[in-house]
Design a protein around this motif. Structure first.
Motif, mmCIF file in Angstrom:
data_model
loop_
_atom_site.group_PDB
_atom_site.id
_atom_site.type_symbol
_atom_site.label_atom_id
_atom_site.label_comp_id
_atom_site.label_asym_id
_atom_site.label_seq_id
_atom_site.Cartn_x
_atom_site.Cartn_y
_atom_site.Cartn_z
ATOM 1 N N SER A 318 0.843 -1.194 0.020
ATOM 2 C CA SER A 318 -0.216 0.163 0.197
ATOM 3 C C SER A 318 1.036 1.229 0.015
ATOM 4 N N ASN A 319 1.924 1.276 0.509
ATOM 5 C CA ASN A 319 3.012 2.399 0.717
ATOM 6 C C ASN A 319 3.425 2.730 -0.802
ATOM 7 N N GLY A 320 3.737 1.424 -1.511
ATOM 8 C CA GLY A 320 4.190 1.789 -2.830
ATOM 9 C C GLY A 320 3.151 2.338 -3.943
ATOM 10 N N THR A 321 1.896 1.768 -3.605
ATOM 11 C CA THR A 321 0.880 2.094 -4.432
ATOM 12 C C THR A 321 0.641 3.761 -4.070
ATOM 13 N N PHE A 322 0.604 4.162 -2.951
ATOM 14 C CA PHE A 322 0.278 5.410 -2.427
ATOM 15 C C PHE A 322 1.373 6.292 -3.052
ATOM 16 N N PHE A 323 2.594 5.769 -3.125
ATOM 17 C CA PHE A 323 3.686 6.696 -3.628
ATOM 18 C C PHE A 323 3.704 6.911 -5.090
ATOM 19 N N SER A 324 3.332 6.172 -5.822
ATOM 20 C CA SER A 324 3.189 6.149 -7.182
ATOM 21 C C SER A 324 1.706 6.790 -7.377
ATOM 22 N N GLY A 325 0.642 6.537 -6.872
ATOM 23 C CA GLY A 325 -0.362 7.030 -7.165
ATOM 24 C C GLY A 325 -0.788 8.417 -7.174
ATOM 25 N N GLY A 326 0.023 8.972 -5.877
ATOM 26 C CA GLY A 326 -0.218 10.230 -5.584
ATOM 27 C C GLY A 326 0.352 11.235 -6.887
ATOM 28 N N ARG A 327 1.620 10.473 -7.609
ATOM 29 C CA ARG A 327 2.321 11.249 -8.639
ATOM 30 C C ARG A 327 1.463 11.507 -9.678
ATOM 31 N N VAL A 328 0.397 10.423 -9.787
ATOM 32 C CA VAL A 328 -0.447 10.732 -11.195
ATOM 33 C C VAL A 328 -1.138 11.872 -11.049
ATOM 34 N N CYS A 329 -1.762 11.978 -9.809
ATOM 35 C CA CYS A 329 -2.599 13.348 -9.660
ATOM 36 C C CYS A 329 -1.736 14.488 -9.716
ATOM 37 N N TYR A 330 -0.528 14.492 -9.090
ATOM 38 C CA TYR A 330 0.393 15.600 -9.442
ATOM 39 C C TYR A 330 0.804 15.919 -10.780
ATOM 40 N N PRO A 339 -7.013 20.677 -10.779
ATOM 41 C CA PRO A 339 -6.919 22.181 -10.153
ATOM 42 C C PRO A 339 -5.423 22.298 -9.773
ATOM 43 N N ASP A 340 -4.883 23.336 -9.994
ATOM 44 C CA ASP A 340 -3.670 23.918 -9.782
ATOM 45 C C ASP A 340 -2.926 23.616 -8.537
ATOM 46 N N ILE A 341 -3.641 23.639 -7.445
ATOM 47 C CA ILE A 341 -3.003 23.284 -6.008
ATOM 48 C C ILE A 341 -2.372 21.979 -6.038
ATOM 49 N N LEU A 342 -3.151 20.914 -6.909
ATOM 50 C CA LEU A 342 -2.460 19.689 -6.718
ATOM 51 C C LEU A 342 -1.154 19.541 -7.575
ATOM 52 N N SER A 343 -0.587 20.556 -8.152
ATOM 53 C CA SER A 343 0.370 20.407 -8.704
ATOM 54 C C SER A 343 1.588 20.881 -7.910
ATOM 55 N N ALA A 479 4.367 25.457 -3.070
ATOM 56 C CA ALA A 479 4.569 26.359 -4.093
ATOM 57 C C ALA A 479 4.445 25.599 -5.388
ATOM 58 N N PRO A 480 4.221 26.408 -6.593
ATOM 59 C CA PRO A 480 4.482 25.655 -7.921
ATOM 60 C C PRO A 480 5.708 25.126 -8.063
ATOM 61 N N THR A 481 5.868 23.909 -8.885
ATOM 62 C CA THR A 481 7.071 23.386 -9.178
ATOM 63 C C THR A 481 7.216 23.357 -10.762
#
Length: 486
Positions: A318-330, A339-343, A479-481
């Motif tokens: 679940s840690n691996g799934t969470f680590f990579s899954g959050g990146r898709v959203c980002y 929405p811009d806040i997620l980037s 802040a933006p990346t």
């Protein structure tokens, strides 16, 4: 505007203009070869190998044919990952299927993927793995009876919150935890393998006599058995979601794939042989949790080690799934599809914390509602639909854009095989056993059209979203990346 202006997706060569982002943050390149192997293997080895063998055997009907399915699933995962490795060396950006579909096919199909993945697939998959962890974690406290659902759900929710804190604090902390839990689960699987070797050496080979007897040959049954096996291999593409955080991605990505997936495949085959050495096929089929039954038979009073191992294994997965899954959203937010806040990234921790918090919130909703079981059952249907689209994109680049620089090339026959498998896995359940849930999933995917045209194409953004973004930016210290130029 709160949704970033969509970057040009006309050409897939992806040169990155950094002139606009000299003062912006970047995610750290913290993932080396060992962490890369751990991310792939650690996500793949979840609850599947401890639960799926009985279902593969059930659908195939014989021990030898079920072992062939496990080997074929490993081969397919390897071929898929090698194809993705070439894509990762052409398109050196994080985001996996999303960024490849965006760069090759354009904005609209990429938005549909991001919408489906961020809202439904990733949170549902994460919720399922965390619930699996919770079930094993609380089981010792309720011996002889089933655990109360409210306790399981609360434990799963606590697991998600803990993962959120870990992943928001530090990339290195998250990868270190991944490495530790991967080592623990590999040790647990080695215990089962060694136990199996001892049993086979003692002559317990009755399950392997007439091993092909009662084999099922139906197309539908083989397809369903593949789904069960592939669920255990899910995660083979995880490294492509964090390409920008890899050290030397052109070298690390192919090497990590070539080490991790064959290692997991060999372990899965040996573990299945160990199960069949300890139990007859009928005992495997009647077992509720085949690993626990194996522990009771072989380890005796030490059987609790297996339950503990499964709990550790599912937490690491679940840690691996969470680590990579959050990146898709980002990444989707960075490209203007969310929405811009997620980037944005945390100014000190340099982690995509808003995207991780959003993924966490969606997963908690899935756990509380408890109505995601049918969605998870059709996870493979959605996944292989988009895998097929991504692989067809690679074939397009190989045929139409052979001049693009790439440090690694996969033989063209390999993506062709993966594409044929993807088409089969998408069409087999529809043709063999059409179910209304598949229609619901297709309707959900295309409901993204309603959001795409006003929010992304026409950029109609309510003003209150701008104010909300500013307040959230201050509150979350983000802040933006900018992209990293690999």
């Amino acid at each position: 505007s709160t949704m970033r202006k969509r970057k040009s997706a006309d050409s897939p060569h992806l040169s990155t203009d950094l002139s606009e982002g000299k003062g912006k943050l970047r995610l750290k390149q913290e993932v080396g070869l060992i962490s890369g192997v751990s991310l792939i293997a650690g996500t793949m080895i979840g609850s599947g190998i401890f639960m799926s063998p009985e279902w593969v055997l059930h659908h195939m009907g014989s021990p030898a044919s079920s072992l062939l399915i496990w080997a074929a699933c490993g081969l397919l995962a390897t071929f898929g990952a090698l194809s993705y490795a070439e894509l990762g060396t052409i398109i050196k950006e994080s985001g996996g299927e999303y960024i490849y579909i965006l760069r090759i096919f354009g904005s609209f199909p990429a938005f549909l993927f991001a919408y489906t993945s961020v809202i439904l697939v990733r949170p549902a998959g994460l919720a399922a793995v965390c619930l699996s962890f919770a079930e094993y974690a609380v089981a010792p406290f309720y011996p002889g009876c089933s655990s109360p659902q409210v306790v399981i759900k609360c434990t799963a929710a606590a697991c998600i919150l803990l993962l959120t804190i870990i992943n928001c604090l530090n990339v290195r902390l998250a990868t270190s935890i991944m490495n530790i839990f991967t080592a623990a689960k590999l040790l647990a699987l080695l215990v089962i393998v060694v136990g199996g070797v001892v049993l086979l050496a003692k002559g317990q080979t009755q399950s392997f006599q007439n091993a092909f007897q009662n084999t099922t040959a139906g197309i539908g049954a083989v397809g369903v058995a593949f789904y069960q096996g592939l669920w255990s291999y899910d995660g083979w593409n995880n490294l492509n979601y964090v390409t920008e955080e890899l050290k030397k991605p052109e070298v690390t990505l192919p090497r990590a794939v070539m080490i991790a997936i064959p290692l997991v495949t060999c372990l899965y085959l040996l573990v299945n042989m160990s199960y069949l050495a300890a139990m007859t096929p009928s005992e495997v089929l009647s077992s509720g949790a085949v690993a626990v039954t194996w522990g009771d038979k072989v380890l005796g009073s030490w059987a609790w080690l297996i339950s503990l191992s499964v709990a550790l294994s599912t937490f690491g997965s679940s840690n691996g799934t969470f680590f990579s899954g959050g990146r898709v959203c980002y990444i989707a937010a960075r490209e203007g599809h969310m929405p811009d806040i997620l980037s944005m990234a945390h100014v000190r921790c340099l982690t995509p914390s808003p995207a991780l918090l959003f993924t966490s919130a969606m997963s908690l909703i899935m756990i509380i509602s408890g109505s995601f079981t049918s969605i998870v059952n059709f996870f493979s249907f959605i996944a292989w639909f988009f895998y097929g689209m991504t692989i067809s994109g690679l074939l397009y680049l190989k045929i139409k854009k052979p001049e693009l620089p790439r440090s690694y090339k996969v033989p063209i026959i390999i993506p062709i095989i993966v594409l044929m498998a993807a088409v089969y896995l998408v069409l087999a359940p529809i043709i063999d056993q059409p179910q209304i849930e598949i229609l619901y999933i297709v309707l959900f995917i295309f409901s993204g059209v309603i959001l795409y045209f006003p929010l992304v194409r026409l950029k109609c953004h309510p003003r209150f979203l701008q104010r909300l973004t500013l307040h959230l930016q201050l509150f979350l210290e983000v802040a933006p990346t900018t992209k990293d130029a690999n």
